[in-house]
Design a protein around this motif. Sequence first.
Motif, PDB file in Angstrom:
ATOM      1  N   ARG A  23       1.009  -1.178   0.039  1.00 47.14           N
ATOM      2  CA  ARG A  23      -0.180   0.012  -0.468  1.00 47.14           C
ATOM      3  C   ARG A  23       0.998   0.914  -0.331  1.00 47.14           C
ATOM      4  NH1 ARG A  23      -5.654   1.202   2.273  1.00 47.14           N
ATOM      5  NH2 ARG A  23      -5.354   3.767   2.416  1.00 47.14           N
ATOM      6  N   TYR A  24       1.953   1.287   0.823  1.00 42.96           N
ATOM      7  CA  TYR A  24       2.858   2.928   1.053  1.00 42.96           C
ATOM      8  C   TYR A  24       4.180   2.561   0.173  1.00 42.96           C
ATOM      9  CZ  TYR A  24      -0.945   3.462   4.498  1.00 42.96           C
ATOM     10  OH  TYR A  24      -1.918   3.601   5.716  1.00 42.96           O
ATOM     11  N   ARG A  25       4.025   1.470  -0.304  1.00 45.39           N
ATOM     12  CA  ARG A  25       5.424   1.611  -1.865  1.00 45.39           C
ATOM     13  C   ARG A  25       6.531   1.294  -1.461  1.00 45.39           C
ATOM     14  NH1 ARG A  25       2.940   1.428  -6.922  1.00 45.39           N
ATOM     15  NH2 ARG A  25       1.022   2.505  -6.423  1.00 45.39           N
ATOM     16  N   ILE A  26       6.708   1.078   0.040  1.00 40.30           N
ATOM     17  CA  ILE A  26       8.087   0.694   0.655  1.00 40.30           C
ATOM     18  C   ILE A  26       8.797  -0.966   0.828  1.00 40.30           C
ATOM     19  CG2 ILE A  26       7.954   2.200   1.650  1.00 40.30           C
ATOM     20  CD1 ILE A  26       6.831   1.195   4.513  1.00 40.30           C
ATOM     21  N   PRO A  27      10.171  -1.376   1.049  1.00 43.19           N
ATOM     22  CA  PRO A  27      10.068  -2.188   0.773  1.00 43.19           C
ATOM     23  C   PRO A  27       9.782  -2.897   2.344  1.00 43.19           C
ATOM     24  CG  PRO A  27      12.320  -0.923   1.479  1.00 43.19           C
ATOM     25  CD  PRO A  27      10.885   0.339   1.119  1.00 43.19           C
ATOM     26  N   HIS A  28       9.656  -4.034   1.959  1.00 48.51           N
ATOM     27  CA  HIS A  28       9.728  -5.458   3.478  1.00 48.51           C
ATOM     28  C   HIS A  28      10.386  -6.036   3.626  1.00 48.51           C
ATOM     29  CE1 HIS A  28       7.151  -9.610   4.477  1.00 48.51           C
ATOM     30  NE2 HIS A  28       8.348  -8.683   5.405  1.00 48.51           N
ATOM     31  N   ILE A  29      11.086  -5.565   5.148  1.00 48.19           N
ATOM     32  CA  ILE A  29      12.133  -5.675   4.893  1.00 48.19           C
ATOM     33  C   ILE A  29      11.990  -7.119   6.661  1.00 48.19           C
ATOM     34  CG2 ILE A  29      14.615  -6.345   5.702  1.00 48.19           C
ATOM     35  CD1 ILE A  29      14.945  -2.841   4.895  1.00 48.19           C
ATOM     36  N   SER A  30      12.666  -8.849   6.375  1.00 50.63           N
ATOM     37  CA  SER A  30      11.663  -9.773   7.775  1.00 50.63           C
ATOM     38  C   SER A  30      12.886 -10.254   7.677  1.00 50.63           C
ATOM     39  CB  SER A  30      11.101 -10.147   6.579  1.00 50.63           C
ATOM     40  OG  SER A  30      10.539 -11.599   7.569  1.00 50.63           O
ATOM     41  N   THR A  31      14.137 -10.111   9.293  1.00 48.70           N
ATOM     42  CA  THR A  31      15.149 -11.006   8.929  1.00 48.70           C
ATOM     43  C   THR A  31      14.689 -12.107   8.999  1.00 48.70           C
ATOM     44  OG1 THR A  31      14.507 -10.492  10.824  1.00 48.70           O
ATOM     45  CG2 THR A  31      16.543  -9.031  10.577  1.00 48.70           C
ATOM     46  N   GLY A  32      13.931 -12.865   9.572  1.00 48.89           N
ATOM     47  CA  GLY A  32      13.350 -14.269   9.894  1.00 48.89           C
ATOM     48  C   GLY A  32      13.558 -14.533   7.787  1.00 48.89           C
ATOM     49  N   ASP A  33      13.178 -13.845   6.699  1.00 47.18           N
ATOM     50  CA  ASP A  33      12.777 -14.436   5.512  1.00 47.18           C
ATOM     51  C   ASP A  33      14.484 -14.119   5.215  1.00 47.18           C
ATOM     52  OD1 ASP A  33      10.457 -14.979   5.418  1.00 47.18           O
ATOM     53  OD2 ASP A  33       9.966 -12.778   4.616  1.00 47.18           O
ATOM     54  N   ILE A  34      15.245 -14.000   5.848  1.00 46.64           N
ATOM     55  CA  ILE A  34      16.536 -13.165   4.830  1.00 46.64           C
ATOM     56  C   ILE A  34      17.188 -13.959   4.714  1.00 46.64           C
ATOM     57  CG2 ILE A  34      18.761 -11.858   4.505  1.00 46.64           C
ATOM     58  CD1 ILE A  34      16.824  -9.574   5.021  1.00 46.64           C
ATOM     59  N   PHE A  35      17.216 -14.806   6.067  1.00 46.07           N
ATOM     60  CA  PHE A  35      17.840 -16.150   7.139  1.00 46.07           C
ATOM     61  C   PHE A  35      17.064 -17.145   6.374  1.00 46.07           C
ATOM     62  CE2 PHE A  35      18.296 -13.621  11.551  1.00 46.07           C
ATOM     63  CZ  PHE A  35      19.902 -13.260  11.053  1.00 46.07           C
ATOM     64  N   ARG A  36      16.226 -17.297   6.404  1.00 48.63           N
ATOM     65  CA  ARG A  36      15.725 -18.912   5.177  1.00 48.63           C
ATOM     66  C   ARG A  36      15.861 -18.490   4.211  1.00 48.63           C
ATOM     67  NH1 ARG A  36      11.614 -18.008   8.950  1.00 48.63           N
ATOM     68  NH2 ARG A  36      10.572 -16.326   8.099  1.00 48.63           N
TER      69      ARG A  36
END
Length: 214
Positions: A23-36
């Motif tokens: 909605r706000y056109r900003i990146p979603h940064i998930s540390t869990g996703d980056i580790f996975r």
Amino acid sequence: MKIVMLGAPGAGKGTQAKKIAERYRIPHISTGDIFRANMKEGTELGQQAKAYMDQGQLVPDELTVHMVMDRFSKDDCKNGYVLDGFPRTIPQAEALSEALAQAGDSIDYAIDIEVPDERIVKRMSGRRVCQKCGATYHEVHHPPVREGVCDVCGADLVQRSDDKPETVLSRLEVYHEQTQPLIDYYKEKNVLKRVDGTRDLEDVFQAIVDILDE
Ligand code: AP5
Ligand code: MG
Ligand code: ZN
């Protein structure tokens, strides 16, 4: 807009962060996703992280902070981001505040999604994730169109390896001990917003939009 998502494992941070990012056109940064992603690629970071994640423990701050700072330096972060799963300890929050302060900046909102522990274990047992693109579903609350198949990319859905009930219980314990203190930390900074995460996921999203559009 710089947003931090707070909440227990399974509270819905990832689900809501993804919708906020769109909605706000900003990146979603998930540390869990980056580790996975690192685990899947078999990188050294991935191998180090796996040992902690499979036990429901936190990955050490040094590894995590370094990885996040690296991600912040990318161009797409210029207009803000929504952080999901970071910070997760007071030292991580301080590292983030200091890095932002150096640029005369700070976090705008810390959104705490509140869900009691009893609801969490049940929710996690129904979570299914896409092996390929990481999309998240729930058997009951957010089922895919075809059972076991990702709506986005058609790959198979699996259960996350740390979603076994006994691992979920250790993650909850770690959450209360190390991450919950961040609620007071952001309250003192006057950026804390609380939302009731037990409602339907679209209602939770509406409550967040009301806060961000205020
Ligand atoms: P991470 O991947 O961040 O896991 P988590 O924080 O435990 O959170 P989850 O991803 O399990 O839950 P969520 O809040 O995103 O919920 P979701 O939207 O999926 O971290 C995993 C591990 O990595 C950690 O244990 C740690 O080892 C390591 N790690 C990561 N970051 C770290 C850091 N900064 N420092 C150190 N270590 C770190 O929703 C859950 C389910 O519920 C889904 O099935 C969803 O469809 C459903 N759902 C969502 N909302 C609703 C609703 N309103 N009603 C009903 N169902 C809903
Ligand atoms: Mg998540
Ligand atoms: Zn997919």
